[in-house]
Structure formats: C-alpha cells, structure tokens
Design a protein around this motif. Structure first.
Motif, PDB file in Angstrom:
ATOM      1  N   ASN A  31     -33.673   3.696  40.817  1.00 31.69           N
ATOM      2  CA  ASN A  31     -33.207   5.021  40.109  1.00 31.69           C
ATOM      3  C   ASN A  31     -32.212   5.804  40.423  1.00 31.69           C
ATOM      4  N   SER A  32     -31.403   5.109  41.328  1.00 36.04           N
ATOM      5  CA  SER A  32     -30.216   5.664  41.684  1.00 36.04           C
ATOM      6  C   SER A  32     -28.909   4.883  41.276  1.00 36.04           C
ATOM      7  N   TYR A  33     -27.736   5.574  41.753  1.00 38.20           N
ATOM      8  CA  TYR A  33     -26.471   4.974  41.636  1.00 38.20           C
ATOM      9  C   TYR A  33     -25.393   5.473  42.701  1.00 38.20           C
ATOM     10  N   CYS A  34     -24.283   4.989  42.595  1.00 37.91           N
ATOM     11  CA  CYS A  34     -23.343   5.101  43.649  1.00 37.91           C
ATOM     12  C   CYS A  34     -22.810   6.561  43.576  1.00 37.91           C
ATOM     13  N   PRO A  35     -23.112   7.560  44.395  1.00 39.94           N
ATOM     14  CA  PRO A  35     -22.481   8.701  44.201  1.00 39.94           C
ATOM     15  C   PRO A  35     -20.900   9.120  44.235  1.00 39.94           C
ATOM     16  N   SER A  36     -20.398   8.061  44.749  1.00 38.36           N
ATOM     17  CA  SER A  36     -19.003   8.042  44.949  1.00 38.36           C
ATOM     18  C   SER A  36     -18.156   7.574  43.683  1.00 38.36           C
ATOM     19  N   CYS A  37     -18.682   6.535  43.104  1.00 41.80           N
ATOM     20  CA  CYS A  37     -18.016   6.049  41.771  1.00 41.80           C
ATOM     21  C   CYS A  37     -18.920   5.844  40.697  1.00 41.80           C
ATOM     22  N   GLY A  38     -20.199   6.097  40.794  1.00 44.61           N
ATOM     23  CA  GLY A  38     -21.171   5.961  39.506  1.00 44.61           C
ATOM     24  C   GLY A  38     -21.608   4.514  39.282  1.00 44.61           C
ATOM     25  N   GLU A  39     -21.357   3.754  40.118  1.00 43.05           N
ATOM     26  CA  GLU A  39     -21.648   2.100  39.938  1.00 43.05           C
ATOM     27  C   GLU A  39     -23.334   2.178  40.041  1.00 43.05           C
ATOM     28  N   ARG A  40     -23.808   1.463  39.333  1.00 42.13           N
ATOM     29  CA  ARG A  40     -24.973   1.110  38.991  1.00 42.13           C
ATOM     30  C   ARG A  40     -25.488  -0.349  38.778  1.00 42.13           C
ATOM     31  N   PRO A  41     -26.333  -1.020  39.652  1.00 46.17           N
ATOM     32  CA  PRO A  41     -27.318  -0.712  40.373  1.00 46.17           C
ATOM     33  C   PRO A  41     -26.452  -0.517  42.012  1.00 46.17           C
ATOM     34  N   LEU A  42     -27.053   0.174  42.917  1.00 46.91           N
ATOM     35  CA  LEU A  42     -26.745  -0.288  44.069  1.00 46.91           C
ATOM     36  C   LEU A  42     -27.176  -1.463  44.845  1.00 46.91           C
ATOM     37  N   ASN A  43     -26.779  -2.044  45.923  1.00 41.61           N
ATOM     38  CA  ASN A  43     -27.254  -3.253  46.331  1.00 41.61           C
ATOM     39  C   ASN A  43     -28.114  -3.016  47.586  1.00 41.61           C
ATOM     40  N   GLU A  44     -28.663  -3.920  48.021  1.00 37.13           N
ATOM     41  CA  GLU A  44     -29.648  -3.509  49.187  1.00 37.13           C
ATOM     42  C   GLU A  44     -29.304  -4.673  50.447  1.00 37.13           C
ATOM     43  N   PHE A  45     -28.979  -4.158  51.517  1.00 38.33           N
ATOM     44  CA  PHE A  45     -28.743  -4.856  52.697  1.00 38.33           C
ATOM     45  C   PHE A  45     -29.756  -5.635  53.118  1.00 38.33           C
ATOM     46  N   GLU A  46     -29.706  -6.735  54.059  1.00 38.57           N
ATOM     47  CA  GLU A  46     -30.968  -7.457  54.716  1.00 38.57           C
ATOM     48  C   GLU A  46     -31.649  -6.205  55.337  1.00 38.57           C
ATOM     49  N   ASN A  47     -33.005  -6.795  55.421  1.00 37.63           N
ATOM     50  CA  ASN A  47     -33.759  -5.704  56.440  1.00 37.63           C
ATOM     51  C   ASN A  47     -33.374  -5.629  57.815  1.00 37.63           C
ATOM     52  N   ASN A  48     -33.749  -4.797  58.570  1.00 36.94           N
ATOM     53  CA  ASN A  48     -33.285  -4.350  59.800  1.00 36.94           C
ATOM     54  C   ASN A  48     -31.682  -4.223  60.160  1.00 36.94           C
ATOM     55  N   ARG A  49     -31.078  -4.052  59.274  1.00 36.29           N
ATOM     56  CA  ARG A  49     -29.671  -3.619  59.570  1.00 36.29           C
ATOM     57  C   ARG A  49     -29.528  -2.444  60.102  1.00 36.29           C
ATOM     58  N   PRO A  50     -28.540  -2.222  61.167  1.00 37.28           N
ATOM     59  CA  PRO A  50     -28.897  -0.767  61.684  1.00 37.28           C
ATOM     60  C   PRO A  50     -28.109   0.080  61.069  1.00 37.28           C
ATOM     61  N   VAL A  51     -28.777   1.181  60.511  1.00 39.15           N
ATOM     62  CA  VAL A  51     -28.187   2.359  59.753  1.00 39.15           C
ATOM     63  C   VAL A  51     -27.333   1.960  58.591  1.00 39.15           C
ATOM     64  N   ALA A  52     -27.988   1.122  57.763  1.00 43.14           N
ATOM     65  CA  ALA A  52     -27.474   0.786  56.549  1.00 43.14           C
ATOM     66  C   ALA A  52     -28.509   0.212  55.618  1.00 43.14           C
ATOM     67  N   ASP A  53     -29.039   0.685  54.724  1.00 44.18           N
ATOM     68  CA  ASP A  53     -30.110   0.231  53.675  1.00 44.18           C
ATOM     69  C   ASP A  53     -29.326  -0.198  52.478  1.00 44.18           C
ATOM     70  N   PHE A  54     -28.222   0.256  51.925  1.00 39.73           N
ATOM     71  CA  PHE A  54     -27.763   0.038  50.612  1.00 39.73           C
ATOM     72  C   PHE A  54     -26.159   0.002  50.476  1.00 39.73           C
ATOM     73  N   TYR A  55     -25.579  -0.671  49.519  1.00 43.53           N
ATOM     74  CA  TYR A  55     -24.221  -0.571  49.461  1.00 43.53           C
ATOM     75  C   TYR A  55     -23.553  -0.564  47.925  1.00 43.53           C
ATOM     76  N   CYS A  56     -22.318  -0.272  47.766  1.00 42.18           N
ATOM     77  CA  CYS A  56     -21.917  -0.392  46.413  1.00 42.18           C
ATOM     78  C   CYS A  56     -20.904  -1.265  46.285  1.00 42.18           C
ATOM     79  N   ASN A  57     -21.158  -2.404  45.500  1.00 40.00           N
ATOM     80  CA  ASN A  57     -20.273  -3.417  45.229  1.00 40.00           C
ATOM     81  C   ASN A  57     -18.774  -2.832  44.712  1.00 40.00           C
ATOM     82  N   LYS A  58     -18.807  -1.915  44.121  1.00 36.20           N
ATOM     83  CA  LYS A  58     -17.557  -1.623  43.502  1.00 36.20           C
ATOM     84  C   LYS A  58     -16.586  -0.572  44.497  1.00 36.20           C
ATOM     85  N   CYS A  59     -17.159   0.243  45.126  1.00 31.76           N
ATOM     86  CA  CYS A  59     -16.348   1.118  46.469  1.00 31.76           C
ATOM     87  C   CYS A  59     -16.634   0.693  47.648  1.00 31.76           C
TER      88      CYS A  59
END
Length: 120
Positions: A31-59
């Motif tokens: 249900n979300s998108y990158c608030p920086s560039c509008g890219e959708r969808p966001l991607n999910e990091f692998e579990n247990n990565r410190p202080v990072a759950d999602f990332y944007c492929n575009k920006c």
C-alpha cells in the motif's frame, strides 16, 4: 487505499509481536510507495537487517518501519538502541515509516519521516 491487514498471513503464529511485524510489513509493501521519487512498489530487505526494512530500487532511499497498537507517543521503542543511534548518525541513515493499528488489525495512522542528512 486498503486499511485492512491481510490477517490470513498470520495463521499459525502465536506471538503478537511476530503477527504485528508480519502484517504491518506486508501492508507497507502492498500500500505504500517511495515518498522521495514516487516509485512503487518498495522492496523489502532480508529479515533482521539493522534499522532497515524497505528500500527503493529507483532512488536507493531506505526506510525503517516502526509500528504499534494504539497511538504514537513521543517515544518510539527500539530493541537495539545503540544500533539505531549508530545508524541514524551514519552517512546512510534511514527514513522512517510510523504506523499505528487497531486491535482489529486495521491501519489507524501512517506517517513518513524523511530524514535529511545536512552537512554543516
């Protein structure tokens, strides 16, 4: 925007914290998108990565999801305090999604905190 969590994903789980993590992360992915560039969808990091759950492929922006039942307060709980502080102070610091939800597993509020690292 769908404010209901897909509770079927939690079948077989008994820990409320695991259920909340699973449902809230799935909701953000769908249900979300990158608030920086509008890219959708966001991607999910692998579990247990410190202080990072999602990332944007575009920006290449990174996002940490913090969620809780009820209302947001001035304090955001994090299990790894020093890891969080280290990451916030790093050159590659994350942006934050803050999500609150009801006991009926629906989204109550969804906020974005876009962190700007400004050199002085």
């Amino acid at each position: 925007m769908n404010l209901l969590f897909n509770t079927i994903l939690a079948d077989g789980y008994t820990s409320n914290s695991q259920i909340a993590r699973l449902l809230t992360e799935n909701w953000v992915l769908n249900n979300s998108y990158c608030p920086s560039c509008g890219e959708r969808p966001l991607n999910e990091f692998e579990n247990n990565r410190p202080v990072a759950d999602f990332y944007c492929n575009k920006c290449n922006e990174e996002f940490e999801l913090k969620s809780k039942s009820g209302k947001l307060s001035n304090t955001i709980t994090d299990g790894a305090y020093f890891t969080m502080i280290e990451r916030i102070n790093s050159e590659n610091n994350p942006n934050f999604f803050f999500l609150t939800y009801t006991k009926q597993w629906t989204v109550n509020d969804f906020l974005i905190y876009k962190y700007r690292n400004i050199a002085i």
